[in-house]
Scaffold this active site. Sequence first.
Site, short mmCIF file in Angstrom:
data_model
loop_
_atom_site.label_atom_id
_atom_site.label_comp_id
_atom_site.label_asym_id
_atom_site.label_seq_id
_atom_site.Cartn_x
_atom_site.Cartn_y
_atom_site.Cartn_z
N GLN A 119 0.83 -1.20 0.00
CA GLN A 119 0.00 0.00 0.00
C GLN A 119 0.87 1.26 0.00
OE1 GLN A 119 -3.05 -0.60 2.89
NE2 GLN A 119 -3.67 1.53 2.92
N ARG A 164 -9.47 -7.93 4.76
CA ARG A 164 -8.29 -7.40 5.44
C ARG A 164 -8.32 -5.87 5.46
NH1 ARG A 164 -2.85 -5.79 3.94
NH2 ARG A 164 -1.22 -6.62 5.34
N GLN A 205 0.97 -10.97 10.48
CA GLN A 205 1.53 -9.93 9.61
C GLN A 205 0.86 -8.58 9.80
OE1 GLN A 205 0.23 -8.72 6.13
NE2 GLN A 205 1.94 -9.27 4.79
N SER A 228 4.12 -6.34 2.78
CA SER A 228 2.82 -6.15 3.43
C SER A 228 1.69 -6.68 2.56
CB SER A 228 2.64 -4.67 3.78
OG SER A 228 1.49 -4.47 4.57
N LEU A 229 0.82 -5.80 2.05
CA LEU A 229 -0.24 -6.23 1.15
C LEU A 229 0.31 -7.07 -0.01
CD1 LEU A 229 -3.13 -6.03 -0.15
CD2 LEU A 229 -2.29 -3.95 -1.26
N HIS A 244 0.88 -2.32 10.99
CA HIS A 244 1.96 -3.19 11.46
C HIS A 244 2.38 -2.81 12.88
CE1 HIS A 244 2.09 -5.31 7.73
NE2 HIS A 244 2.11 -4.16 7.08
#
Length: 301
Positions: A11, A115, A245, A90-91, A196
């Site tokens: 992202q 999510r 995560q 991440s994503l 995160h």
Amino acid sequence: MGKTAFMFPGQGAQYVGMGKDFYEQIPVCKEMFKLAGEASGLDVEALCFEENEQINITEYTQIAMLAAEVAMLKAVEEKGIRPDVTAGLSLGEYGALVASGVMTPEEVFKIVRKRGIYMQEAVPDGGAMAAILGLDTEIIEKICGETPGMVSVANYNCPGQIVITGENGAIQEAITKLTEAGAKRCVPLKVSGPFHSPMLVGAGEKLAKELEAVAVHEIQVPYIANVTADYVRKTEDVKPLLEKQVSSSVKWQQTIERMLADGVDTFIEIGPGKTLSGFMRKINRDVKVLNVEKVEDLEKL
């Protein structure tokens, strides 16, 4: 023989128009955008291709980004190009899951829609993130640990760039201390929450419930998880790592270093922007880095 890695951005790299040329020129790419719309219940084509404000709101950004990444991945696969290893920031880890065969595009579209919603909903008032430039990792970790309130490392991006996350007041205090400690710059990020961070544990728990209904397939291409910066060797480890995560540090630099140690010498960034390629230049300049963001980039491969 060297090895090739596919890597998928996270992202923040999104923009209106991403993937439109793939959609218009390559049938399988158009199929992926339509599948993302069906799986998410959203007009993903409008989200990606038409001017709108939603594209920068987490619950919409994630499905839009992933649709573009999976579409581009399918175009690369049609050229007969396959990775030896894959990972995503991440994503972007969900793009890696598709590339590794662990989940189907439809499965990741459904789960990433959830999510995005859960991460948006879990955002408490006052959460923030900031990029810390030009300061040793150990000093940043020490200052985060000593700062009152909740503040921790969100991303280990590359040498000289660490992202911190947490409560707004704690982030501000940490920035002051980090500047005094010699950070070249501390840049607040335009995000809608402390991603995160342990503050998002609840979002991860909700995601875990959604993951219960998702099939996990045999790992066909090795992939490295953000949480561990190590290969996921057992299918039963996939879901717990995806849950963690959401609220754990993204160990991107360590992930790339692991690939380099295993002989990867060609890195292909698949998706909008060139963020990961920029990180690569700071981690290791001696490897080949390619991007797939436009249809013409396929020819360079």
